[in-house]
Design an enzyme around this catalytic site. Sequence first.
Site, PDB file in Angstrom:
ATOM      1  N   TYR A 172       0.825  -1.207   0.000  1.00 47.02           N
ATOM      2  CA  TYR A 172       0.000   0.000   0.000  1.00 47.02           C
ATOM      3  C   TYR A 172       0.864   1.263   0.000  1.00 47.02           C
ATOM      4  CZ  TYR A 172      -3.356   3.489   1.692  1.00 47.02           C
ATOM      5  OH  TYR A 172      -4.138   4.610   1.841  1.00 47.02           O
TER       6      TYR A 172
ATOM      7  N   LYS B 157       1.191   4.118  -2.938  1.00 47.95           N
ATOM      8  CA  LYS B 157       0.803   5.504  -2.684  1.00 47.95           C
ATOM      9  C   LYS B 157       1.992   6.453  -2.851  1.00 47.95           C
ATOM     10  CE  LYS B 157      -3.598   5.098  -1.895  1.00 47.95           C
ATOM     11  NZ  LYS B 157      -4.559   5.615  -2.905  1.00 47.95           N
TER      12      LYS B 157
END
Length: 262
Positions: free
Chosen positions: A159, A163
Amino acid sequence: MILDKFRLDGRAAVVTGAGRGIGAATALALAEAGADVAIAARTQSQLDAVAEQIRATGRRALAVACDLSDLDAVTALADAAATEFGRIDIVVNNVGGTMPNTFLTTSPEFLEEAFRFNVSTAHALTRAAVPHMLAGEGGSVVNISSMMGRAPGRGFLAYGTAKAALAHWTRLAAADLSPRIRVNGIAVGSVLTSALEVVAQNPEVKAKMEADTPLHRLGDPTDIAAGIVYLCSPAGSYLTGKILEIDGGIAAPNLELGLPDL
């Protein structure tokens, strides 16, 4: 008046992941500022409810139920919005996310899927929207990144990496698309959406997260929506290639997954 610089009258926006949470709040905020809004997510019933709220403001709404991990569907979304509204001025790449995972269970395929869902979808939609923006007055793109793209935390490798990539994609795309299209992002902190429902229902966990946040509260989707209106409106017209940190002031994750040492 200064508030007039936050108006979006006559503009048309596309918002992904808009069935609930940050996406839904953003779609409604853009409509309240004067924009027509195309919204996309998987669940038609959720989209219909948001579309009804948009229309209640006097603005037009287009609800497109689709799988936003399908890059062809993402491209078609831009074309549908341009056909419905005759223009595209704003793109909000909100859809994304990746489940936490341990290092050894994060396969290369899991990592690549995180990149695809968080970065490739944003690229596909923006790329499809750019010709429509350039046919008009230009426009603004806002990408929803995360503070996990700059801060380390166990379990967030896929994640956080995705990002971080989205944040730098924002800077690079801003350079490519200036001066007519501005590209900015928001590094979001812990916001009370469905993704946090499970932990937020535990009073002890929620209290610790709040205590570990300098502003001593978790975020509300409207906190992010307000930032997006700013970035998309004339009020934010001198910003491009920037990442706003709307995170309550945290410098490290305020949610620990409790993963043990290897």
